[in-house]
Write a protein that holds these residues in place. Structure first.
Motif, PDB file in Angstrom:
ATOM      1  N   GLU A   3      67.406  31.628  -3.730  1.00  0.00           N
ATOM      2  CA  GLU A   3      66.272  30.683  -3.399  1.00  0.00           C
ATOM      3  C   GLU A   3      65.052  31.204  -2.610  1.00  0.00           C
ATOM      4  N   LYS A   4      63.930  31.153  -2.888  1.00  0.00           N
ATOM      5  CA  LYS A   4      62.688  31.722  -2.460  1.00  0.00           C
ATOM      6  C   LYS A   4      62.335  31.106  -1.129  1.00  0.00           C
ATOM      7  N   LEU A   9      59.773  27.131   2.625  1.00  0.00           N
ATOM      8  CA  LEU A   9      58.952  26.970   3.619  1.00  0.00           C
ATOM      9  C   LEU A   9      57.841  26.068   3.254  1.00  0.00           C
ATOM     10  N   ALA A  10      57.134  26.314   2.218  1.00  0.00           N
ATOM     11  CA  ALA A  10      56.130  25.195   1.724  1.00  0.00           C
ATOM     12  C   ALA A  10      56.546  23.842   1.222  1.00  0.00           C
ATOM     13  N   ALA A  11      57.505  23.626   0.979  1.00  0.00           N
ATOM     14  CA  ALA A  11      58.254  22.574   0.736  1.00  0.00           C
ATOM     15  C   ALA A  11      58.601  21.628   1.855  1.00  0.00           C
ATOM     16  N   ASN A  12      58.995  22.446   2.724  1.00  0.00           N
ATOM     17  CA  ASN A  12      59.112  21.871   4.093  1.00  0.00           C
ATOM     18  C   ASN A  12      57.862  21.306   4.870  1.00  0.00           C
ATOM     19  N   GLU A  13      57.006  22.173   4.662  1.00  0.00           N
ATOM     20  CA  GLU A  13      55.706  21.771   5.286  1.00  0.00           C
ATOM     21  C   GLU A  13      55.202  20.701   4.371  1.00  0.00           C
ATOM     22  N   CYS A  61      69.054  26.479  11.712  1.00  0.00           N
ATOM     23  CA  CYS A  61      68.074  25.268  11.125  1.00  0.00           C
ATOM     24  C   CYS A  61      67.294  26.184  10.333  1.00  0.00           C
ATOM     25  N   ARG A  62      67.803  26.056   8.978  1.00  0.00           N
ATOM     26  CA  ARG A  62      66.803  27.096   8.119  1.00  0.00           C
ATOM     27  C   ARG A  62      65.153  26.715   8.047  1.00  0.00           C
ATOM     28  N   ALA A  63      64.899  25.533   8.313  1.00  0.00           N
ATOM     29  CA  ALA A  63      63.444  25.018   8.023  1.00  0.00           C
ATOM     30  C   ALA A  63      62.808  25.811   9.490  1.00  0.00           C
ATOM     31  N   CYS A  64      63.451  25.597  10.617  1.00  0.00           N
ATOM     32  CA  CYS A  64      62.962  26.028  11.845  1.00  0.00           C
ATOM     33  C   CYS A  64      62.917  27.648  11.905  1.00  0.00           C
ATOM     34  N   VAL A  65      63.565  28.202  11.256  1.00  0.00           N
ATOM     35  CA  VAL A  65      63.829  29.854  11.133  1.00  0.00           C
ATOM     36  C   VAL A  65      62.677  30.209  10.399  1.00  0.00           C
ATOM     37  N   LEU A  66      62.138  29.525   9.280  1.00  0.00           N
ATOM     38  CA  LEU A  66      61.174  30.027   8.567  1.00  0.00           C
ATOM     39  C   LEU A  66      59.915  29.657   9.309  1.00  0.00           C
ATOM     40  N   PHE A  67      59.732  28.427   9.665  1.00  0.00           N
ATOM     41  CA  PHE A  67      58.494  28.260  10.453  1.00  0.00           C
ATOM     42  C   PHE A  67      58.259  29.055  11.824  1.00  0.00           C
ATOM     43  N   GLN A  68      59.260  29.218  12.376  1.00  0.00           N
ATOM     44  CA  GLN A  68      59.073  30.179  13.763  1.00  0.00           C
ATOM     45  C   GLN A  68      58.796  31.579  13.635  1.00  0.00           C
ATOM     46  N   TYR A 107      62.773  36.477   3.695  1.00  0.00           N
ATOM     47  CA  TYR A 107      61.184  35.929   3.978  1.00  0.00           C
ATOM     48  C   TYR A 107      60.168  37.300   4.160  1.00  0.00           C
ATOM     49  N   LEU A 108      60.587  38.152   4.857  1.00  0.00           N
ATOM     50  CA  LEU A 108      59.848  39.381   5.535  1.00  0.00           C
ATOM     51  C   LEU A 108      59.736  39.991   3.977  1.00  0.00           C
ATOM     52  N   ARG A 109      60.825  40.124   3.137  1.00  0.00           N
ATOM     53  CA  ARG A 109      60.665  40.903   1.863  1.00  0.00           C
ATOM     54  C   ARG A 109      59.752  40.467   1.126  1.00  0.00           C
ATOM     55  N   GLU A 110      59.884  38.918   0.900  1.00  0.00           N
ATOM     56  CA  GLU A 110      58.824  38.153   0.001  1.00  0.00           C
ATOM     57  C   GLU A 110      57.400  38.279   0.367  1.00  0.00           C
TER      58      GLU A 110
END
Length: 116
Positions: A3-4, A9-13, A61-68, A107-110
């Motif tokens: 999973e990218k 994150l883009a889909a969540n937003e 919360c994976r969405a929160c993790v990426l957003f924050q 995420y940081l790697r991507e």
């Protein structure tokens, strides 16, 4: 298939934007609260986002993790600050925190901020 995190994150937003369009009476008070909570005060906005990242990591919360994580980076957080925030989560949550920490590392790697 891996999973990218950037795609997630883009889909969540995109989904959040749709919700906010469909429910503006809920979205605007929510947005106003967040603007107030995360503004610079006695604690900087960056440090508030790092605290929120730690909380998101702890609750899983994976969405929160990426957003924050993204918001903290946007406010000038360094990779080392992000990783130390993850380390605090490991101290609080133990091995279950590692799964969410792996999401942050991915995420940081991507983003090209850390290497393999």
């Amino acid at each position: 298939m891996i999973e990218k995190q950037t795609e997630l994150l883009a889909a969540n937003e995109a989904n959040a934007k749709t919700f906010k369009r469909l429910m503006p009476e809920v979205a605007e008070p929510y947005n106003a609260l967040n603007r107030e909570v995360y503004r610079d005060g006695a604690v900087s906005g960056k440090h508030k986002r790092l605290m929120a990242l730690a909380s998101a990591l702890c609750i899983g919360c994976r969405a929160c993790v990426l957003f924050q994580c993204r918001m903290a980076l946007d406010l000038g957080a360094t990779v080392d600050e992000i990783l130390e925030t993850c380390a605090v989560t490991l101290a609080l949550r133990g091995t279950t925190g590692m799964g969410e920490t792996e999401r942050v590392v991915g995420y940081l790697r991507e983003l090209g901020l850390i290497e393999e």
